[in-house]
Motif scaffolding. Structure first.
Motif, short mmCIF file in Angstrom:
data_model
loop_
_atom_site.label_atom_id
_atom_site.label_comp_id
_atom_site.label_asym_id
_atom_site.label_seq_id
_atom_site.Cartn_x
_atom_site.Cartn_y
_atom_site.Cartn_z
N LYS A 1 67.62 -4.02 69.05
CA LYS A 1 68.79 -4.63 69.69
C LYS A 1 69.60 -3.57 70.44
O LYS A 1 70.02 -3.80 71.57
CB LYS A 1 69.65 -5.30 68.62
CG LYS A 1 70.80 -6.11 69.16
CD LYS A 1 71.56 -6.76 68.00
CE LYS A 1 72.81 -7.47 68.49
NZ LYS A 1 73.64 -7.95 67.39
N ASN B 1 68.66 -0.34 71.17
CA ASN B 1 67.91 0.54 72.06
C ASN B 1 66.85 -0.26 72.79
O ASN B 1 65.65 -0.01 72.65
CB ASN B 1 67.22 1.67 71.28
CG ASN B 1 68.21 2.58 70.60
OD1 ASN B 1 69.33 2.75 71.06
ND2 ASN B 1 67.79 3.17 69.50
N PRO B 2 67.24 -1.27 73.58
CA PRO B 2 66.23 -2.19 74.12
C PRO B 2 65.28 -1.54 75.12
O PRO B 2 64.16 -1.98 75.30
CB PRO B 2 67.05 -3.30 74.78
CG PRO B 2 68.37 -2.68 75.06
CD PRO B 2 68.59 -1.62 74.03
N GLU C 1 64.05 1.43 75.00
CA GLU C 1 63.47 2.65 74.47
C GLU C 1 61.98 2.80 74.79
O GLU C 1 61.50 3.88 75.11
CB GLU C 1 63.67 2.66 72.97
CG GLU C 1 63.53 3.99 72.35
CD GLU C 1 63.84 3.87 70.89
OE1 GLU C 1 64.45 4.77 70.34
OE2 GLU C 1 63.48 2.85 70.27
N LEU D 1 48.22 -8.89 71.19
CA LEU D 1 48.52 -10.07 70.37
C LEU D 1 47.26 -10.70 69.81
O LEU D 1 47.28 -11.27 68.72
CB LEU D 1 49.28 -11.09 71.20
CG LEU D 1 50.77 -10.85 71.36
CD1 LEU D 1 51.44 -12.08 71.93
CD2 LEU D 1 51.41 -10.47 70.05
N THR E 1 55.84 -12.71 63.47
CA THR E 1 56.72 -13.44 64.39
C THR E 1 57.81 -12.55 64.98
O THR E 1 57.92 -12.44 66.20
CB THR E 1 57.36 -14.63 63.66
OG1 THR E 1 56.33 -15.42 63.10
CG2 THR E 1 58.17 -15.47 64.62
N LEU F 1 55.45 -11.36 68.12
CA LEU F 1 55.56 -12.47 69.08
C LEU F 1 56.86 -12.42 69.86
O LEU F 1 56.88 -12.55 71.09
CB LEU F 1 55.43 -13.80 68.34
CG LEU F 1 54.06 -14.07 67.71
CD1 LEU F 1 54.08 -15.37 66.92
CD2 LEU F 1 52.99 -14.13 68.79
N ILE F 2 57.96 -12.20 69.14
CA ILE F 2 59.25 -12.25 69.83
C ILE F 2 59.40 -11.05 70.75
O ILE F 2 59.96 -11.14 71.84
CB ILE F 2 60.38 -12.38 68.79
CG1 ILE F 2 60.32 -13.79 68.21
CG2 ILE F 2 61.74 -12.12 69.43
CD1 ILE F 2 61.29 -14.07 67.13
N PHE G 1 57.04 -9.91 72.40
CA PHE G 1 56.24 -10.25 73.58
C PHE G 1 57.00 -11.20 74.52
O PHE G 1 57.02 -10.99 75.73
CB PHE G 1 54.93 -10.89 73.13
CG PHE G 1 53.96 -11.07 74.25
CD1 PHE G 1 53.13 -10.03 74.63
CD2 PHE G 1 53.88 -12.26 74.94
CE1 PHE G 1 52.24 -10.18 75.68
CE2 PHE G 1 53.00 -12.41 75.99
CZ PHE G 1 52.17 -11.37 76.36
N ILE G 2 57.63 -12.24 73.97
CA ILE G 2 58.33 -13.16 74.87
C ILE G 2 59.57 -12.51 75.45
O ILE G 2 60.08 -12.94 76.46
CB ILE G 2 58.70 -14.51 74.21
CG1 ILE G 2 59.60 -14.31 73.01
CG2 ILE G 2 57.48 -15.31 73.86
CD1 ILE G 2 60.27 -15.57 72.53
N GLY G 3 60.05 -11.46 74.78
CA GLY G 3 61.23 -10.77 75.30
C GLY G 3 60.94 -10.01 76.58
O GLY G 3 61.85 -9.57 77.26
N LYS G 4 59.69 -9.81 76.89
CA LYS G 4 59.34 -8.99 78.05
C LYS G 4 59.70 -9.67 79.35
O LYS G 4 59.49 -10.86 79.49
CB LYS G 4 57.84 -8.70 78.01
CG LYS G 4 57.51 -7.78 76.85
CD LYS G 4 56.75 -6.57 77.31
CE LYS G 4 56.94 -5.47 76.30
NZ LYS G 4 55.76 -5.12 75.61
#
Lengths: 660, 123, 440, 204
Positions: free
Chosen positions: D48, D50-51, D53, D63, D194, D198-199, D201-204
């Motif tokens: 959170k 150091n996004p 980094e 995945l 998860t 996974l999260i 990955f979707i954050g990208k």
């Protein structure tokens, strides 16, 4: 692997005394059972009473060690700009004073009471896992050795027999000197040396000891209760043990991981608390207090349990509002997880978080207050007998109130900004720790000593203990409220003249010596009791709970036949209640009493932590060959556990003479 | 003393073996469902849906898997309430504490690593 | 039993006497760092809240403690007591709920002002009185700063404080200067371990945590409106302004003591700092002279001085010149310290020494030379400089000035062997001290 | 091998019919929730704050591989449930078959993790790479150690079943306790899969 299948019951022989034939374990080795030598008997015992006594003796020893550390600290501070000891030595002393008192004195003292009393109070023969119990004791000893090992090295260094080498050698701090809270980043590799490593490993080992002991007690209290001993009939002390054990189970993992992360930072260069690598030192504070605040209740709830036993016994009345006392204990425990950040009001949490933790902290005062109301309610209308345990318990209530009120003062975050890290805080928690926990523990000692050793303490020396410790405590810590409000910060090894702190500090130091004299008298009194006390009898206090139905000291099997409990305050109801509330006993099934066999293995396994902990710490500090010592420790632990698994639980049967 | 409290049953847990066969079917079905969910999760992250939506679905699916394994594979629903309490307390405390902790951290409070004597630009 | 009761009453009287003695031993609450003697709105708010908690808990203490003592005395066991056993009641739910309700109510009395206090102390105000454009009289202020309040970056080091004034581009060590009656925003940063900024008479503490952007606001003395409102003084604008100025001058302008409040290593106890609260004019003057810095001895320009120093150093004679030569030369002071004006003194690892001789303490506040009347005792100042340079590890164990050169100040003749350090002689230390005394 | 650390009190009467060892294991698992909670939250906190980094353009996670190992672990959990069930019915052969399956799947999972770690190190993510490397390796590494301990435990049980000292009653509890541990390791991975993979990955 399995435990039961191979139990060999060749033991329907009738043993009147405790002399037993040693039996062979599954490994073909002799079991170290009774009758060989006193030393081996104590080292390998799985009897909860002996383990409790050993916890108590070791804890009292460390109480004295921590006390001496405190006296040196107070002597240094008696005068401004005093140079009795160096800054570094002072820092080591206050670090070790805190660590020792919390982890090596109060927690094991509580554990001593848990061990000795809980099975007796719930009508059980022993704890659920006697060998894990023995493991916990020796792991605690191992942790204590590791954490204090620095003193030994420092001594060797002063004598010129040892020189530190390696990357942190220049720091020369072999004893932990970063405070018992170890706030990152002062625990980082560039600020402190080997002492920090001893501290990390020692605390980690103590954590293992506490966790295993706590789980054991939870299982014991839930599963091993005598017939009829419903949860709401448990003595309050046992209830508090249950809550404290649950707190340990759920709070210790946070510090375990925090310590592991810290160790990784120091050894493998990770960045958990290293700012240069993106880490946040504040995270340590959060993790530490997530453990640390429940820890406060872990320390104080057993004291509340002790007082909740002593007050009814000496007022000849049941505890006022039993259910509410139990419930408020549980609420304190649970809320204790929600207030950790009130130790961090000055770290810039932000408005909302500060407000939330401020309010939650005030909320936790309510269940604590409830307990005080209930203690007063217990006295009300009773018949108060001023015997030593009662005097200490009464003193506890008063002093604990004072400590509690300064606690409420801290809950107001803006006011706390002035109090935080000043002597005001020291005054607050020493009122709780000495005025609260210590007085309660002494009360417990005087209350149960006759049960533990079968002898009654004698004379009025106990009264002088009360006078000196209470007066000493107040003279030492009351002025500290003022010192804090006059701006004296904590953890300072000296102070300048002219800030108006001189008189207060001198008074505090005098008080510390008065308190120390009180504790000295306590030790004298305990020894006097052990040496020449008169036989105490089974129930010297006309008490209320089940432990007073057994002999003093209790037999190894606790109860010749398992009691059946008809009511809360079972013994009182048995003595004074109606006919249908007598304690009855289960019929003898003719098989005798099953006793667990003694074992070397828990001790071997847990003492393996000593080479492991020391090896890892000193390897980090660059001492040669320490890696091998660590591996040796690991092997010792593995070997102990493996043999423990394979030897089988054993066990034998006792047939006590029918006396009741 | 009411003798109702006195329970003469043996110590070892009395396991009802007749239920084991029904359990077998539950286990097989659950295993299939869990495998399917894992597949769905993998596909889901590549789909061009709203991120918040995917996030919610992922969290719900993993919660479901989590609870299902505890309830059936670990037979918590067949066992005594006390075990649920023992585990549940830990779970609730952990979830509550660490959710709160997560909210206590924010980039607003992060300062760059200080190097002595440098006044940061823009001051 | 009778004997015991006697002992008990004896014990109570003994304890009371001792407690009373403790109380009486120090009634003076107006000491240098007293949180009772507040000189700013924040400390005042904090004290008010503290006193509120004292009154509320004191009230509870009186009631509960009274009932408790009464119960212990009234229900004590009498000699030869043959009364029947007390009634074995298990409690009274109504009483319990009533007591819980009462304690919740009492806590609400504390809770509401606490919330107010949290918001007040956590929100830096930006009122016209405090905006730099309103009161700062120097001409060196950037336009965008005019509507800001004064910002000071407080940076903690093991074991000293750096105070940067980014709006003016100046920098000082261990003694900070702030204007009276103006809100000041502090940005708190640390380069090594955690420290805590505590100026008890002006504001409670906030920590300086590495990697964390903490801030706080402080103010010495009330602003004009608050002061008028609080004191209820009537009068014309001019009269009020005069009276207000007088209030600041007599009550607020002063020298305040502060100290690091978070354990930060060996010399934590010796990490003090000082704050001087001054008037607007005085502040502007101070900023100006801090910016100008110092010329070389005998008012030479630095170019001239360094030219001589590089070619004929022996021609620079006199204690002050010799001291400066050591300062930039063998003593290697400039590696860590900077002095405004001096083009070669640009070190950043130690405190900025511009106007160091006008500070009233040395070594992060541990060595004082403030005289009774508030002026500087120059003799004491010389002694302090001497002591600090000669044996810094005695004054402040473990500090960088001592550590960086291999346990002392001087020249390392053999870099391989830290023992071969050619330490400064007493005479050399004397000369450096004399030079430093000219930096005022 | 905590199941052996017990002594039996055949005379003791238990107010609730829960086996001591089972209760102990559940308490340990409750405690372990805090344990992994600390590790996972440390990771999330640093993600959170150091996004940026780790380089978002580098696809660190595979995945497919992680889904495969998640699947493997879930199936091992299934087999473990069958093994416990078999032991309760006294079918020791079925127990052995299933346990061997669990051990095999567990080893595959560990293999995947070792492969993943090696890949990451090649891609430049080391233990001291910012906070991401620190938290990621400590968290997944601790989980891996849990898996390894579980495998070791089950191997011991497997060989012990040949000694002929197992019986349907007591040993069933021992197996069940080992099973609880194994399932817990599985559910921890469900969470890590998860929230960490996974999260991310979707954050990208």
């Amino acid at each position: 692997m399995s435990t039961t299948v191979t139990e060999t019951h060749e033991t329907s022989t009738h043993y009147g005394s405790h002399v037993l034939k040693p039996e062979r374990s599954n490994l073909g080795l002799m079991r170290p059972d009774h009758g060989k030598s006193v030393l081996i008997d104590w080292l390998t015992t799985v009897d909860h009473k002996k383990i409790g006594i050993m916890y108590g003796v070791i804890a009292l020893f460390f109480l004295l060690v921590g006390g001496v550390e405190a006296l040196v600290i107070r002597t240094q501070l008696a005068f401004p700009e005093n140079d009795l000891i160096s800054a570094q030595r002072y820092n080591q002393l206050f670090t070790m004073h805190g660590t020792t008192m919390i982890f090596l004195a109060i927690m094991p003292l509580n554990a001593a009471f848990f061990n000795f009393l809980v099975p007796l109070q719930i009508g059980a023969r022993d704890v659920a896992f006697p060998r894990i119990n023995s493991f916990s004791l020796w792991a605690f000893v191992a942790g204590a050795l590791v954490i204090n090992f620095g003193w030994f090295l420092q001594l060797l260094e002063v004598m010129g027999l040892f020189t530190a080498s390696g990357p942190t050698a220049g720091m020369n701090d072999l004893v932990p000197s970063m405070g018992w809270f170890g706030y990152a980043p002062i625990t980082g590799i560039e600020f402190t040396g080997a002492g920090t490593d001893f501290w990390i490993m020692g605390l980690q080992i103590l954590g293992i000891a506490s966790l295993s002991a706590a789980m054991n007690f939870v299982v014991t209290i839930i599963n091993m209760r005598a017939v009829g001993m419903k949860m709401m009939r448990l003595p309050v002390f046992t209830w508090m043990t249950l809550i404290v054990s649950l707190l340990i189970v759920f709070a210790f993992p946070a510090i375990t991981i925090a310590l592991a992360e810290l160790m990784f930072d120091r050894v493998f260069g990770t960045n958990f608390f290293v700012t240069a690598g993106g880490g946040q030192p504040i995270l340590w504070q959060h993790l530490f207090w997530i453990f640390g605040h429940p820890e406060v209740y872990i320390l104080v709830l057993p004291a509340m349990g002790i007082v909740s036993e002593v007050l009814p016994a000496f007022s000849k009345k049941p505890l006022f509002g039993y259910a509410i006392v139990v419930f408020s204990g549980a609420v304190i425990g649970f809320l204790g997880f929600a207030v950790w950040s009130h130790h961090m009001f000055t770290t810039g949490l932000g408005k909302v978080a500060t407000a939330a933790f401020s309010l939650l902290t005030m909320a936790i005062a309510v269940p604590t207050g409830v307990k005080i109301f209930n203690w007063v309610g217990t006295l009300w209308g009773g018949r108060v007998r001023f015997s030593a345990p009662m005097i200490f318990a009464l003193g506890f209530v008063w002093m604990f109130m004072m400590g509690g009120f300064s606690g409420i003062m801290h809950s107001s975050a803006p006011a706390d900004a002035q109090q935080q890290d000043s002597y005001f805080v020291i005054a607050h928690f020493h009122y709780v720790a000495i005025g609260g926990i210590f007085l309660a523990v002494v009360s417990g000692i005087y209350f149960w000593l006759p049960k533990i050793c079968g002898k009654m303490w004698k004379g009025n020396l106990s009264l002088w203990v009360a006078i000196f410790s209470t007066v000493g405590l107040n003279v030492t810590f009351f002025p500290m409220h003022f010192l804090g409000l006059l701006g004296m910060p904590r953890r300072t090894h000296t102070y300048l003249e002219g800030f108006g702190w001189e008189t207060y500090n001198l008074v505090c130091t005098i008080g510390a010596y008065i308190l120390a004299f009180g504790i000295f008298l306590l030790v004298v009194d305990i020894i006097r009791c052990l040496r020449s006390g008169e036989p105490a009898g089974d129930d010297p206090w006309d008490a209320r709970t089940l432990e007073w139905t057994t002999t003093s000291p209790p037999q190894v099997y606790n109860f010749a036949r398992n009691p059946i409990i008809p009511a809360r305050d079972a013994l009182w109801e048995h003595k004074h209640g109606p006919e249908n509330r007598k304690i009855t006993y289960e019929p003898d099934d003719g098989h005798g009493i099953h006793m667990p066999s003694q074992s070397w293995m828990p001790m071997i396994a847990s003492l393996g932590f000593v080479p492991l902990g020391l090896g890892l710490s000193m390897m980090q500090a660059g001492v040669a060959y320490m890696g091998y010592v660590a591996i040796f420790g690991l092997l010792m632990i593995s070997l102990g556990v493996a043999l423990w698994a394979l030897e089988g639980p054993g066990g034998y049967h006792l047939h006590p003479e029918e006396e009741n | 003393m009411s003798q109702a409290d006195y329970n003469p049953l043996p110590v070892s847990p009395a396991v009802d073996h007749s239920g084991e066969n029904e359990k077998y079917h539950v286990f097989v079905n659950l295993a299939l469902v869990l495998a399917a969910i894992t597949g769905v999760e993998l596909v889901l992250v590549y789909l061009p849906f709203n991120k918040a939506f995917i996030f919610t679905v992922l969290v719900s699916l993993s919660m479901f898997k989590f609870v299902a394994v505890i309830a059936w594979f670990m037979h918590l629903i067949y066992d005594k309430l006390m075990l649920t309490l023992a585990f549940g307390t830990g779970l609730v405390i952990a979830a509550g504490t660490y959710t709160a902790l997560l909210f206590l951290f924010s980039t607003d409070y992060v300062a760059p690593h200080e190097i002595p004597g440098i006044i940061p630009p823009g001051m | 039993m009778k004997k015991l009761s006697n002992g008990y009453s004896r014990f109570i009287s003994f304890a009371t006497a001792l407690l009373a003695l403790t109380f009486l031993s120090g009634c003076d609450l107006n000491t240098r760092m007293s949180t009772f003697d507040t000189k700013g709105p924040i400390a005042e708010a904090q004290l008010d809240l503290f006193m509120l908690t004292v009154w509320v808990t004191g009230f509870i203490f009186l009631v509960v403690g009274g009932v408790y003592v009464f119960a212990v005395i009234k229900f004590r066991e009498r000699p030869n007591d043959d009364r029947p056993l007390p009634s074995q009641g298990h409690g009274n739910p109504l009483v319990e709920i009533g007591l819980i309700g009462a304690s919740v109510l009492l806590l609400v009395i504390i809770a509401v002002p606490t919330l107010k206090g949290i918001w007040y102390t956590h929100t830096t105000p930006n009122n016209t009185y405090s905006q730099l454009g309103t009161w700062y009289e120097g001409d060196d202020l950037a336009a965008e700063a005019e509507e800001e309040i004064l910002v000071i970056r407080v940076i903690g080091y093991q074991w000293w404080w750096e105070f940067e004034y980014p709006q003016f581009g100046i920098n000082t060590g261990n003694e900070m200067i702030i204007p009276a009656g103006k809100a000041v925003h502090l940005e708190l940063r640390s380069v090594d371990v955690i420290h805590s900024f505590w100026l008890p008479r002006i504001a409670g503490k906030v920590d300086l945590i590495p990697g964390r952007a903490n801030s706080m606001w402080i103010q010495a003395g009330d602003d004009f409106d608050t002061w008028v409102e609080k004191n209820g003084i009537e009068g014309g604008e001019v009269e009020l302004q005069t009276a207000y100025a007088n209030y600041l001058k007599t009550e607020i302008h002063n020298y305040y003591y502060g100290q690091c409040a978070e354990y930060c290593g060996d010399s934590h106890a010796r990490m003090l700092f000082r704050t001087t609260v001054v008037g607007d004019d005085e502040f502007a003057d101070w900023v100006a002279s801090q910016k100008t810095g110092h010329t070389a001895p005998e008012d030479k320009s630095w170019d001239e001085w360094y030219k001589t120093y590089d070619s004929h150093p022996e021609s620079l004679s006199g204690d002050v010149n010799e001291g400066l030569k050591l300062f930039v030369g063998r003593g290697k002071c400039i590696a860590c310290h900077s002095v405004q004006g001096n083009p070669r003194a640009l070190g950043v690892a130690g405190p900025d020494l511009t106007m160091v001789a006008s500070r009233q303490s040395l070594a992060a506040g541990w060595l004082n030379h403030r005289a009774e009347d508030g002026s500087i005792d120059t003799e004491k100042q010389y002694e302090n400089f001497f002591k600090w340079i000669k044996e810094p590890d005695v004054v402040k164990p473990g500090n960088l000035m001592w550590k960086s050169n291999g346990n002392g100040i001087g020249e390392l003749t053999d870099p391989e062997d830290p023992d071969k350090i050619k330490l400064l002689t007493d005479d050399e230390v004397r000369k450096i001290s004399l030079y430093l005394q000219t930096l005022k | 091998m905590s199941d052996t650390a017990t002594a039996h009190h055949e005379d003791g009467h238990k107010s609730l019919i829960i086996d001591n060892k089972k209760l102990l294991m559940w308490l340990f698992l409750g405690s372990d929730c805090m344990f992994f909670g600390t590790l996972i939250s440390t990771h999330l906190i640093y993600r959170k704050i150091n996004p940026t980094e780790i380089d978002p353009t580098v696809n660190l996670f595979s995945l497919e591989l992680t889904s495969f190992s998640t699947f493997i672990l879930l199936m091992s959990s299934f087999l473990m449930a069958l093994a416990v069930s078999a032991m309760h019915k006294g079918q020791i052969k079925s127990f052995r078959r299933n346990v061997i399956g669990v051990i095999f799947f567990g080893l595959i999972f560990l293999g995947c993790q070792v492969y993943e770690f090696t890949e990451f190190v090649h891609l430049g993510l080391k233990l001291d790479t910012g906070t991401f490397g620190s938290t990621f390796y400590l968290m997944t590494g601790t989980h891996g150690v849990h898996v390894a301990i579980g495998i070791f435990w089950l191997i011991c049980m497997y060989f012990y079943s040949y000694t002929g000292k197992m019986d349907a009653h007591e040993s069933a509890v021992d197996v069940e306790v080992a099973g609880l541990y194994w399932h817990f390791v599985d559910i921890v991975w469900i969470i890590i899969f998860t929230v960490v993979y996974l999260i991310e990955f979707i954050g990208k």
